[in-house]
Write a protein that holds these residues in place. Sequence first.
Motif, PDB file in Angstrom:
ATOM      1  N   THR A   4      14.585  16.718  41.389  1.00 40.00           N
ATOM      2  CA  THR A   4      15.981  17.013  41.102  1.00 40.00           C
ATOM      3  C   THR A   4      16.426  18.240  41.901  1.00 40.00           C
ATOM      4  N   VAL A   5      17.720  18.375  42.032  1.00 35.92           N
ATOM      5  CA  VAL A   5      18.295  19.551  42.694  1.00 35.92           C
ATOM      6  C   VAL A   5      17.852  20.807  41.947  1.00 35.92           C
ATOM      7  N   ARG A   9      16.251  24.803  43.028  1.00 41.81           N
ATOM      8  CA  ARG A   9      17.324  25.803  43.097  1.00 41.81           C
ATOM      9  C   ARG A   9      16.730  27.214  43.078  1.00 41.81           C
ATOM     10  N   HIS A  47      11.185  22.781  47.482  1.00 38.82           N
ATOM     11  CA  HIS A  47      11.394  21.338  47.386  1.00 38.82           C
ATOM     12  C   HIS A  47      10.264  20.579  48.070  1.00 38.82           C
ATOM     13  N   SER A  77      20.655  25.549  46.945  1.00 38.77           N
ATOM     14  CA  SER A  77      20.168  24.289  46.388  1.00 38.77           C
ATOM     15  C   SER A  77      20.055  23.258  47.503  1.00 38.77           C
ATOM     16  N   ASN A  79      20.990  20.043  49.125  1.00 41.68           N
ATOM     17  CA  ASN A  79      22.159  19.161  49.072  1.00 41.68           C
ATOM     18  C   ASN A  79      21.859  17.786  49.647  1.00 41.68           C
ATOM     19  N   LEU A 127      15.574  13.036  46.797  1.00 42.79           N
ATOM     20  CA  LEU A 127      16.383  13.855  45.902  1.00 42.79           C
ATOM     21  C   LEU A 127      16.925  12.994  44.773  1.00 42.79           C
ATOM     22  N   ASP A 134      26.035  16.821  42.341  1.00 47.40           N
ATOM     23  CA  ASP A 134      24.890  16.556  43.227  1.00 47.40           C
ATOM     24  C   ASP A 134      25.232  15.446  44.214  1.00 47.40           C
TER      25      ASP A 134
END
Length: 178
Positions: A4-5, A9, A47, A77, A79, A127, A134
């Motif tokens: 997930t974003v 983050r 990430h 974050s 994108n 993602l 998002d």
Amino acid sequence: MFKTVEESRVEISQLMLPSFTNFGGKIHGGYILGLMDQIAFSCASKHSQGYCVTASVDKVNFLNPIEVGELVTMKASINYVGTSSMVVGIRVISENIRTGKTKHCNSSYFTMVALDDSGKTIKVPGLKLKTKIDAKRFIKAIKRRESESEKNKTLSLVYKNVDNYLDELKNYRVQIDF
């Protein structure tokens, strides 16, 4: 694998000191860019779970000056993700810590690439989009990539045959001496 974003983050805050200023007494843009590169690296590495390098930075507009004594907060974050690349969105906000007044100072997009120990690109997790925001950010990144591709095609045509474009210079402050 998808992340997930929120899982990647990153947010940092730093007090702006006199040693960070330019000749005009404001915080030097290069210093801010350096901080932005660090947070982009952190977010992308979080990430990808690997080492990342900056491939490009998309349009940096300094919207408001940052003053000595302000607290600068950067939020980053993921994108967009490709195979080995990620677009990290960064928002820079400064806060006068005495008054609480905040200013949006900058937003930018850093394209980061994940590498293995030998310097070869590695596949990054996909993602998982959990909100419409998002999804909006992912779609905007796609549109920016498409726009950049079209721009590069146009610029390539100019370089290949500049004679076809010289008339466009008539309305600009240039003198052609060839």
